[in-house]
Motif scaffolding. Structure first.
Motif, PDB file in Angstrom:
ATOM      1  N   THR A 153      -3.063 -10.777  -3.614  1.00 21.37           N
ATOM      2  CA  THR A 153      -4.485 -10.853  -3.254  1.00 21.37           C
ATOM      3  C   THR A 153      -5.334 -10.118  -4.292  1.00 21.37           C
ATOM      4  N   TYR A 154      -4.887  -8.911  -4.654  1.00 23.88           N
ATOM      5  CA  TYR A 154      -5.668  -8.105  -5.594  1.00 23.88           C
ATOM      6  C   TYR A 154      -5.582  -8.650  -7.011  1.00 23.88           C
ATOM      7  N   LYS A 155      -4.413  -9.187  -7.370  1.00 21.81           N
ATOM      8  CA  LYS A 155      -4.251  -9.740  -8.721  1.00 21.81           C
ATOM      9  C   LYS A 155      -5.195 -10.936  -8.910  1.00 21.81           C
ATOM     10  N   ALA A 156      -5.254 -11.814  -7.906  1.00 16.38           N
ATOM     11  CA  ALA A 156      -6.124 -12.989  -8.011  1.00 16.38           C
ATOM     12  C   ALA A 156      -7.590 -12.567  -8.002  1.00 16.38           C
ATOM     13  N   ALA A 157      -7.921 -11.608  -7.128  1.00 12.16           N
ATOM     14  CA  ALA A 157      -9.327 -11.195  -6.989  1.00 12.16           C
ATOM     15  C   ALA A 157      -9.844 -10.541  -8.265  1.00 12.16           C
ATOM     16  N   ILE A 158      -9.057  -9.640  -8.839  1.00 13.46           N
ATOM     17  CA  ILE A 158      -9.526  -8.927 -10.047  1.00 13.46           C
ATOM     18  C   ILE A 158      -9.618  -9.881 -11.234  1.00 13.46           C
ATOM     19  N   SER A 159      -8.844 -10.980 -11.194  1.00 14.09           N
ATOM     20  CA  SER A 159      -8.842 -11.934 -12.311  1.00 14.09           C
ATOM     21  C   SER A 159      -9.941 -12.973 -12.177  1.00 14.09           C
ATOM     22  N   GLY A 160     -10.740 -12.868 -11.108  1.00 12.68           N
ATOM     23  CA  GLY A 160     -11.853 -13.802 -10.941  1.00 12.68           C
ATOM     24  C   GLY A 160     -11.407 -15.182 -10.511  1.00 12.68           C
ATOM     25  N   LEU A 161     -10.190 -15.309  -9.975  1.00 15.49           N
ATOM     26  CA  LEU A 161      -9.687 -16.626  -9.575  1.00 15.49           C
ATOM     27  C   LEU A 161     -10.086 -16.922  -8.126  1.00 15.49           C
ATOM     28  N   ASN A 162     -10.272 -18.196  -7.846  1.00 11.97           N
ATOM     29  CA  ASN A 162     -10.558 -18.585  -6.460  1.00 11.97           C
ATOM     30  C   ASN A 162      -9.246 -18.829  -5.727  1.00 11.97           C
ATOM     31  N   LEU A 163      -8.518 -17.756  -5.598  1.00 13.61           N
ATOM     32  CA  LEU A 163      -7.201 -17.791  -4.959  1.00 13.61           C
ATOM     33  C   LEU A 163      -7.053 -16.596  -4.044  1.00 13.61           C
ATOM     34  N   GLY A 164      -6.324 -16.802  -2.960  1.00 14.14           N
ATOM     35  CA  GLY A 164      -5.964 -15.692  -2.101  1.00 14.14           C
ATOM     36  C   GLY A 164      -4.573 -15.195  -2.477  1.00 14.14           C
ATOM     37  N   GLY A 165      -4.054 -14.294  -1.644  1.00 11.97           N
ATOM     38  CA  GLY A 165      -2.749 -13.711  -1.933  1.00 11.97           C
ATOM     39  C   GLY A 165      -1.723 -14.088  -0.886  1.00 11.97           C
ATOM     40  N   ALA A 166      -0.566 -14.521  -1.348  1.00  4.87           N
ATOM     41  CA  ALA A 166       0.544 -14.857  -0.455  1.00  4.87           C
ATOM     42  C   ALA A 166       1.841 -14.748  -1.247  1.00  4.87           C
ATOM     43  N   LYS A 167       2.932 -14.806  -0.565  1.00  2.00           N
ATOM     44  CA  LYS A 167       4.237 -14.736  -1.220  1.00  2.00           C
ATOM     45  C   LYS A 167       5.272 -15.213  -0.202  1.00  2.00           C
ATOM     46  N   ALA A 168       6.428 -15.653  -0.680  1.00  4.65           N
ATOM     47  CA  ALA A 168       7.508 -16.044   0.229  1.00  4.65           C
ATOM     48  C   ALA A 168       8.818 -15.423  -0.232  1.00  4.65           C
ATOM     49  N   VAL A 169       9.677 -15.138   0.720  1.00  8.70           N
ATOM     50  CA  VAL A 169      11.037 -14.724   0.369  1.00  8.70           C
ATOM     51  C   VAL A 169      12.032 -15.604   1.107  1.00  8.70           C
ATOM     52  N   ILE A 170      13.086 -15.968   0.410  1.00  5.36           N
ATOM     53  CA  ILE A 170      14.204 -16.667   1.048  1.00  5.36           C
ATOM     54  C   ILE A 170      15.350 -15.667   1.083  1.00  5.36           C
TER      55      ILE A 170
END
Ligand code: NAD
Length: 366
Positions: A78-95
């Motif tokens: 979430t923070y990586k996308a926000a600080i980079s000015g991208l129109n993206l939220g933050g999520a991740k998956a683990v298997i």
């Protein structure tokens, strides 16, 4: 970005209390007996856009470890996308499973189906334990996947773009610390010369830096010595080495009390994720020692910028141009940190959170 620990062994499971602290929007548990799929998708925040973050496949010691990992990593996105000015939220998956023995086409495609059911709220990509080939399987069941090979219209390996962003962060740090962004004649040590580190070696070599490298892979070391005139440093000696810039490009959590005490550099600027063992304690320690730290999640965002470009219609030139902006953002962060007398990682988090809050308020009316 610390998260509280969750124990799935407790008779009373306080999952909602915990995600109230981290403020996750949605957590999806995916189970498929036939393929053996056991996965967790954590969507942290989608104020800025769909949550994008890779899928990690790992043989976790416990389900609680898997859950903690996915909560921590998704919040970081979430923070990586926000600080980079991208129109993206933050999520991740683990298997949960062994990437060498438990993976199959059926498992990856079933996982793709679970992603498809989220209707674009989560976009996946490769991460530790998953490959481009796995993403091709996921892509058979959903379009919500990036990091595909160039032959399939994707952006290919994001590592050169990540390295370019780190290079921009490094130059901004040099400007702040030495008054000039030139790396010519600067002594730079790079820990880990893998996919990102070796590209970084090439970039700083072109600019005339004196390079020191450490790695556990002898072939990589030999290549850096013969091609870029690098000098090899053995193991932990890299921490105490007298250099201008230290670039951690291998492992997380290496900025701990012992290593920070040993550091003999002016700047820390590298690609590794989660470099600070304890974000606040070690962020402050670096500040108090008078070292300049370029926040990892800001300067290593080139790979995310590259896959974002894939999401909106891939164009390498645009991805590189957007990655170049890391220079200005890094300068802004240094200014904010000084103005508020806080460590630079905190300043980056404050700025990222401010963008999320601002856009949330924009969206408050139709
Ligand atoms: P990689 O696996 O290609 O490279 C890591 C290198 O570190 C390898 O050469 C490995 O031998 C070396 N290494 C491992 N243990 C070491 C040790 N104890 N001392 C010195 N070297 C050691 O990974 P990468 O893709 O180059 O990523 C490097 C770091 O950057 C990772 O922390 C990764 O999470 C982060 N990162 C990568 C990207 C990307 O686009 N690849 C994007 C963002 C962040």
């Amino acid at each position: 970005m610390s998260t509280s620990t969750i124990s799935t062994h407790d008779t009373k499971l306080d999952l909602f209390a915990d995600i109230k602290t981290t403020n996750h929007e949605q957590i999806v548990f995916c189970n498929d007996k036939a393929s053996g799929l056991k996965a967790i998708i954590a969507i942290h925040n989608t104020v800025l856009g769909p949550g994008l973050g890779g899928t990690r496949m790992w043989n976790y010691a416990s389900e609680a470890d898997a859950l903690n990992d996915v909560l921590r990593l998704s919040r970081g996105m979430t923070y990586k996308a926000a600080i980079s000015g991208l129109n993206l939220g933050g999520a991740k998956a683990v298997i949960i499973g062994d990437a060498n023995t438990d993976k199959s086409e059926a498992l990856m495609r079933k996982f793709g189906r679970f992603i498809e059911n989220l209707n674009g709220k989560y976009i996946t990509a490769e991460d530790v334990g998953t490959t481009t080939k796995d993403m091709e399987y996921v892509n058979m069941e959903t379009d919500s996947v990036v990091g595909l090979p160039e032959s399939m219209g994707g952006g290919g390996d994001p590592s050169p773009v990540t390295a370019y962003g780190v290079y921009m962060g490094m130059k901004a740090s040099a400007k702040r610390a030495f008054g000039s962004d030139s790396l010519s004649g600067k002594k730079i040590s790079i820990q880990g010369i893998g996919k990102v580190g070796m590209h970084l070696v090439e970039l700083v070599h072109k600019e005339g830096a004196e390079i020191f490298v450490s790695d556990i892979n002898t072939a990589s070391l030999n290549h850096a010595v013969s091609t870029y005139n690098a000098k090899v440093v053995v193991g932990n000696e890299i921490y105490g080495l007298g250099v201008d810039i230290f670039a951690p490009c291998a492992l997380g959590a290496i900025l701990n009390t012992e290593n920070i005490n040993a550091l003999n550099c002016s700047i820390i600027a590298g690609a590794a994720n989660n470099q600070l063992a304890d974000e606040n304690e070690h962020g402050d320690m670096i500040k108090d020692k008078g070292l300049l730290y370029a926040p990892d999640f800001l300067i290593n965002a080139g790979g995310l910028i590259n896959v974002y470009s894939e999401h909106i219609g891939y164009n390498r030139e645009n991805a590189m141009r957007d990655t170049e902006k890391i220079f200005d953002t890094t300068m802004n962060i240094f200014g904010l940190a000084e103005q508020q007398d806080i460590h630079t990682q905190k300043a980056a988090t404050v700025l990222a959170q401010k963008r999320i809050d601002d856009i949330l308020s924009v969206q408050s009316t139709y």
